[in-house]
Motif scaffolding. Structure first.
Motif, PDB file in Angstrom:
ATOM      1  N   LYS A  75      38.106  -9.097  44.618  1.00 31.44           N
ATOM      2  CA  LYS A  75      37.193  -8.411  45.178  1.00 31.44           C
ATOM      3  C   LYS A  75      37.922  -6.938  45.295  1.00 31.44           C
ATOM      4  O   LYS A  75      39.111  -6.667  45.098  1.00 31.44           O
ATOM      5  CB  LYS A  75      37.237  -8.648  46.954  1.00 31.44           C
ATOM      6  CG  LYS A  75      36.450  -7.854  47.599  1.00 31.44           C
ATOM      7  CD  LYS A  75      36.414  -8.471  49.173  1.00 31.44           C
ATOM      8  CE  LYS A  75      35.568  -7.541  50.157  1.00 31.44           C
ATOM      9  NZ  LYS A  75      34.194  -7.330  49.723  1.00 31.44           N
ATOM     10  N   LYS A  77      37.776  -2.618  45.793  1.00 37.11           N
ATOM     11  CA  LYS A  77      37.549  -1.550  46.911  1.00 37.11           C
ATOM     12  C   LYS A  77      36.211  -0.891  46.872  1.00 37.11           C
ATOM     13  O   LYS A  77      35.701  -0.622  47.680  1.00 37.11           O
ATOM     14  CB  LYS A  77      38.900  -0.847  46.886  1.00 37.11           C
ATOM     15  CG  LYS A  77      40.048  -1.394  47.243  1.00 37.11           C
ATOM     16  CD  LYS A  77      41.321  -0.301  46.918  1.00 37.11           C
ATOM     17  CE  LYS A  77      42.590  -1.086  46.859  1.00 37.11           C
ATOM     18  NZ  LYS A  77      43.822  -0.073  46.785  1.00 37.11           N
ATOM     19  N   VAL A 107      32.777 -12.007  46.908  1.00 37.34           N
ATOM     20  CA  VAL A 107      33.804 -11.577  45.891  1.00 37.34           C
ATOM     21  C   VAL A 107      32.869 -10.773  44.823  1.00 37.34           C
ATOM     22  O   VAL A 107      31.944 -10.874  44.585  1.00 37.34           O
ATOM     23  CB  VAL A 107      34.761 -12.643  45.304  1.00 37.34           C
ATOM     24  CG1 VAL A 107      35.579 -13.198  46.256  1.00 37.34           C
ATOM     25  CG2 VAL A 107      33.776 -13.710  44.667  1.00 37.34           C
ATOM     26  N   THR A 130      47.296  -7.723  39.444  1.00 37.06           N
ATOM     27  CA  THR A 130      47.217  -6.899  40.694  1.00 37.06           C
ATOM     28  C   THR A 130      47.610  -5.313  40.643  1.00 37.06           C
ATOM     29  O   THR A 130      47.294  -4.595  41.662  1.00 37.06           O
ATOM     30  CB  THR A 130      47.909  -7.580  41.570  1.00 37.06           C
ATOM     31  OG1 THR A 130      49.431  -7.472  41.395  1.00 37.06           O
ATOM     32  CG2 THR A 130      47.619  -9.001  42.166  1.00 37.06           C
ATOM     33  N   GLU A 136      40.952  -5.042  45.919  1.00 36.13           N
ATOM     34  CA  GLU A 136      41.275  -5.178  47.319  1.00 36.13           C
ATOM     35  C   GLU A 136      41.993  -6.424  47.647  1.00 36.13           C
ATOM     36  O   GLU A 136      42.724  -6.541  48.560  1.00 36.13           O
ATOM     37  CB  GLU A 136      39.769  -4.972  48.090  1.00 36.13           C
ATOM     38  CG  GLU A 136      40.064  -5.083  49.513  1.00 36.13           C
ATOM     39  CD  GLU A 136      38.933  -5.099  50.164  1.00 36.13           C
ATOM     40  OE1 GLU A 136      38.535  -5.838  51.074  1.00 36.13           O
ATOM     41  OE2 GLU A 136      37.987  -4.171  49.911  1.00 36.13           O
ATOM     42  N   SER A 137      41.289  -7.540  46.882  1.00 35.54           N
ATOM     43  CA  SER A 137      41.952  -9.030  47.076  1.00 35.54           C
ATOM     44  C   SER A 137      41.877  -9.702  46.059  1.00 35.54           C
ATOM     45  O   SER A 137      41.017  -9.741  45.235  1.00 35.54           O
ATOM     46  CB  SER A 137      41.284  -9.490  48.491  1.00 35.54           C
ATOM     47  OG  SER A 137      39.877  -9.805  48.047  1.00 35.54           O
ATOM     48  N   VAL A 138      42.746 -10.968  45.877  1.00 37.88           N
ATOM     49  CA  VAL A 138      43.019 -11.732  44.698  1.00 37.88           C
ATOM     50  C   VAL A 138      43.108 -13.268  45.422  1.00 37.88           C
ATOM     51  O   VAL A 138      43.926 -13.132  46.137  1.00 37.88           O
ATOM     52  CB  VAL A 138      43.796 -11.496  43.832  1.00 37.88           C
ATOM     53  CG1 VAL A 138      44.018 -12.419  42.845  1.00 37.88           C
ATOM     54  CG2 VAL A 138      43.769 -10.046  43.141  1.00 37.88           C
ATOM     55  N   LYS A 139      41.978 -13.848  45.015  1.00 38.70           N
ATOM     56  CA  LYS A 139      42.545 -15.412  45.373  1.00 38.70           C
ATOM     57  C   LYS A 139      42.576 -16.249  44.220  1.00 38.70           C
ATOM     58  O   LYS A 139      41.588 -16.251  43.146  1.00 38.70           O
ATOM     59  CB  LYS A 139      41.272 -15.750  46.472  1.00 38.70           C
ATOM     60  CG  LYS A 139      41.344 -17.327  46.792  1.00 38.70           C
ATOM     61  CD  LYS A 139      40.290 -17.529  47.968  1.00 38.70           C
ATOM     62  CE  LYS A 139      40.563 -18.879  48.249  1.00 38.70           C
ATOM     63  NZ  LYS A 139      39.780 -19.106  49.623  1.00 38.70           N
TER      64      LYS A 139
END
Length: 157
Positions: A75, A77, A107, A130, A136-139
């Motif tokens: 995801k 920013k 996402v 990263t 913004e996010s990592v999964k």
């Protein structure tokens, strides 16, 4: 993109090449029910129209030392076009990122990443992925087993 009208022979050629890209033109022609010279002309035309994009070998990741595959949900920013392009360009530069797909929903991107092992993946994640701008996010979703892994599309003949 202009849609190309395919006849049964074209479809047979595409289906056979999709299943075995190393098939000789003589065998391909035989399976398509035509002689070799017109078969080769048809293949060239299918390539020129962009229906055949490439030929490649499907390699065994684990045998080559990459025992871990993971899908990574990203995801950003900002979803401004310039920021999306920057992210796409950075992903294209990273060899172990094997696929990048833009999504709609929670996402922005899903990546398929390969690594030697879990520790190697974690190092890649913290030192390379990263650190990219605008994340913004990592999964991470580690791949446990592949049941079906086909490329291409179904071709009805």
């Amino acid at each position: 993109m202009k849609k190309i009208k395919l006849d049964q022979i074209d479809k047979k050629i595409l289906k056979n090449l999709q299943n075995n890209g190393r098939m000789t033109n003589v065998n391909l022609a035989k399976h398509a029910g035509i002689s070799a010279p017109p078969c080769l002309r048809r293949v060239k035309a299918l390539e020129e129209h962009g229906l055949i994009k490439s030929y490649h070998a499907k390699l065994d990741n684990a045998s080559l030392g990459y025992s871990l595959s993971a899908f990574v949900l990203i995801k950003l920013k900002s979803q401004a076009e310039e920021d999306l392009k920057k992210f796409e360009e950075k992903c294209a530069e990273i060899a172990r990122v094997r696929e990048v797909h833009m999504l709609s929903g929670d996402v922005d991107f899903i990546l398929r990443v390969v690594a030697v092992d879990w520790e190697n993946y974690q190092q890649f994640l913290s030192e390379r992925l990263t650190t990219l701008e605008n994340i913004e996010s990592v999964k991470t979703l580690p791949l446990l087993r592949s049941i079906k892994d086909l490329t291409g599309v179904p071709i009805d003949v």
